[in-house]
Design an enzyme around this catalytic site. Structure first.
Site, PDB file in Angstrom:
ATOM      1  N   VAL A 114       0.837  -1.211   0.000  1.00  0.00           N
ATOM      2  CA  VAL A 114       0.000   0.000   0.000  1.00  0.00           C
ATOM      3  C   VAL A 114       0.866   1.253   0.000  1.00  0.00           C
ATOM      4  O   VAL A 114       1.980   1.265   0.529  1.00  0.00           O
ATOM      5  CB  VAL A 114      -0.942   0.006   1.227  1.00  0.00           C
ATOM      6  N   VAL A 156       3.623  -2.646   5.625  1.00  0.00           N
ATOM      7  CA  VAL A 156       4.248  -2.401   4.332  1.00  0.00           C
ATOM      8  C   VAL A 156       3.477  -3.078   3.202  1.00  0.00           C
ATOM      9  O   VAL A 156       3.543  -2.640   2.055  1.00  0.00           O
ATOM     10  CB  VAL A 156       5.717  -2.883   4.341  1.00  0.00           C
ATOM     11  N   GLU A 157       2.742  -4.125   3.513  1.00  0.00           N
ATOM     12  CA  GLU A 157       2.060  -4.886   2.462  1.00  0.00           C
ATOM     13  C   GLU A 157       0.611  -4.426   2.283  1.00  0.00           C
ATOM     14  O   GLU A 157       0.338  -3.545   1.483  1.00  0.00           O
ATOM     15  CB  GLU A 157       2.155  -6.385   2.768  1.00  0.00           C
ATOM     16  N   MET A 158      -0.335  -5.006   3.030  1.00  0.00           N
ATOM     17  CA  MET A 158      -1.737  -4.653   2.834  1.00  0.00           C
ATOM     18  C   MET A 158      -2.251  -3.664   3.878  1.00  0.00           C
ATOM     19  O   MET A 158      -3.306  -3.067   3.714  1.00  0.00           O
ATOM     20  CB  MET A 158      -2.588  -5.919   2.791  1.00  0.00           C
TER      21      MET A 158
END
Length: 393
Positions: A114, A156-158
C-alpha cells in the site's frame, strides 16, 4: 462319560468365543474403514487436476484434516485472493504480489504494498506452495493458513491495522457474509478467511513441463543442451544438493535454509549480524514483531535467524522451488540477480564469502558452455499452471 461331556462343552464354548471374536473384529474393522472413508470424503470433495510430475496421491496427503477442500470454499478463497478490499486503502490484494501473469510472482526485485511502499524481499511463487514444509523465505509460517494472515496486517504490504479490522470490513460486505455462512456455516473470522485463501492456493498446481515428459520417457521432450544441463545439475554443478528432485519430492527444493552469501550484498551486514547475535543472547529480540522485521531492510537480511535466533541461521534463506523458474525473474530473496545466467555465475564463483557461508558453497569451475547448458535445462522446468481468472483480466 462326564469328562467327555465336559470336553465337548469346552470345545463348543471355544468355537462360540472364536465366532464372537471374529464378529467383533469384523465390526471394528468395518467401523474403522467406514470412518476412514468418511474422513477422507470430508477432507477432499474437490476434484483438482493433478499435472504430470506430481504424484496423484501426494496432493490429498497435504490437505490438512481441519481444512477440508470443497468447491464452494475454493471459490470463496479465489474471491478473497483477488480482492483489493482486504487492504487498508483498497489497492493491494494477494494477487498484487502473486500474480498469475508472472507465474504467481510479481516480476519485481522486491514487492510493493500500500502507498507504494517497498518491502525487502522478492515475492516467491504460490504455485505448488502447499507442498512446502514452511512458508516465506525464512519459514516463519508453518502452513498456508498462517501465511495468509500475515501480509494483510503488515504495514508495508496490505496495511490493515489488525485482524479484527479485517473481519469488520468483510462483515460490511453482504456477499461475503452470505458466502461464509454457506461455506463454514457461521460468521466471518480471520481463521476462516485464511482457510478459504489456503484452500484456493492448494488448487494452484504446476507440472507437465518438458522435463516431466522427459523423465516420463519422452527422450525428445528436451534438447541435447538441456540433457547436458540435467547431467551437470546432478553432477559437476551440484545444484541437486539443495534443489532436490526425486519422484516422491519433485519440487526441486530440500525445504531447508542456507546462507549462500546473498545477504553480504548489503552494506553493514557483518555488523548487523554481530549485533543480532548479541541481542539474541540477551533475550532482547521480540518474535511477536517477526513479520514486520522480515520486511524491514534493517533486519530482513538476517533471514532464518529471525525465526530461530540460532546464530548459524544468520543470512540463511529457504531453497526455492525451480519449477517455472524461467518465468519468475528476478532471483534470490532480494531480487539481486536479474537472469538465470546471473544466478549460475553467482554459484559458479562460490557465492559471497562470510562467516556463516554454507559448507556446500564452493567455486564450481563451470565453462561458459556448461553454464549455458544449465540455463537450457532450467527452462525445461516451465510447466502448465492456472492462468485465467476473471478478477485478473
Amino acid at each position: 462319560m462326564k469328562n467327555k461331556i465336559q470336553a465337548t462343552t469346552m470345545q463348543r464354548l471355544r468355537k462360540f468365543y472364536q465366532l464372537v471374536l471374529l464378529f467383533v473384529v469384523f465390526i471394528l474393522s468395518f467401523t474403522f474403514f467406514t470412518e476412514r472413508q468418511a474422513k477422507s470424503s470430508a477432507k477432499v470433495s474437490y476434484e483438482v487436476k493433478i499435472p504430470l510430475g506430481i504424484p496423484k496421491d501426494l496432493w490429498e496427503i497435504f490437505v490438512p484434516p481441519d481444512n477440508p477442500i470443497t468447491p464452494e470454499k475454493v471459490e470463496l478463497g479465489r474471491k478473497l485472493y483477488f480482492d483489493k478490499r482486504l487492504s487498508v486503502d483498497n489497492t493491494v490484494s494477494c494477487a498484487t504480489c502473486h500474480d498469475p501473469k508472472f507465474a504467481f510472482t510479481d516480476g519485481k526485485k522486491v514487492s510493493e504494498g500500500v502507498r507504494g511502499q517497498k518491502g525487502a524481499r522478492n515475492a516467491p511463487t504460490v504455485l505448488n506452495a502447499m507442498f512446502f514444509e514452511q512458508q516465506f523465505w525464512d519459514g516463519r509460517a508453518p502452513t498456508l493458513e498462517e501465511q495468509a494472515k500475515q501480509p494483510i496486517i503488515n504495514p508495508v504490504e496490505m496495511g490493515m491495522p489488525d485482524h479484527d479490522a479485517v473481519v469488520k470490513k468483510l462483515k460490511g460486505i453482504p456477499e461475503y457474509v452470505d458466502a461464509f455462512k454457506k461455506v463454514f456455516g457461521g460468521e466471518i473470522t480471520i481463521d476462516r478467511v485464511a482457510q478459504a485463501i489456503a484452500a484456493f492456493e492448494r488448487t494452484l498446481l504446476t507440472g507437465n513441463s518438458p522435463f516431466d515428459r522427459f523423465i516420463a520417457g519422452d527422450q525428445n521432450a528436451i534438447s541435447e543442451s538441456a540433457k547436458r544441463g540435467w547431467q551437470l545439475f546432478q553432477g559437476k554443478a551440484r545444484c541437486i544438493t539443495c534443489h532436490e528432485f526425486n519422484r516422491s519430492n519433485p519440487f526441486f527444493t530440500d525445504n531447508k535454509y542456507h546462507n549462500i552469501g546473498v545477504a553480504m550484498n548489503k552494506e553493514g551486514f557483518a555488523e548487523l549480524a554481530r549485533k543480532a547475535e548479541q541481542l539474541a543472547k540477551q533475550g532482547q529480540l521480540d518474535k511477536r514483531k517477526l513479520d514486520e522485521l522480515a520486511l524491514d531492510p534493517a533486519y530482513s537480511e538476517l533471514g532464518r535467524f529471525l525465526v530461530t535466533f540460532n546464530p548459524k541461521d544468520i543470512g540463511a534463506f529457504k531453497t526455492p522451488t525451480l519449477r517455472n523458474v524461467e518465468l519468475t525473474a528476478p532471483y534470490m530473496h532480494d531480487g539481486s540477480e536479474a537472469t538465470l545466467l546471473d544466478v549460475i555465475k553467482f554459484y559458479n564463483r562460490g557465492g559471497n564469502e562470510n562467516p556463516n557461508l554454507s559448507g556446500e558453497m564452493r567455486p564450481l569451475n563451470l565453462t561458459d558452455e556448461e553454464m549455458n547448458d544449465l540455463v537450457e535445462f532450467l527452462k525445461t522446468l516451465t510447466g502448465e499452471f492456472p492462468k485465467d481468472f476473471p478478477e485478473n483480466k
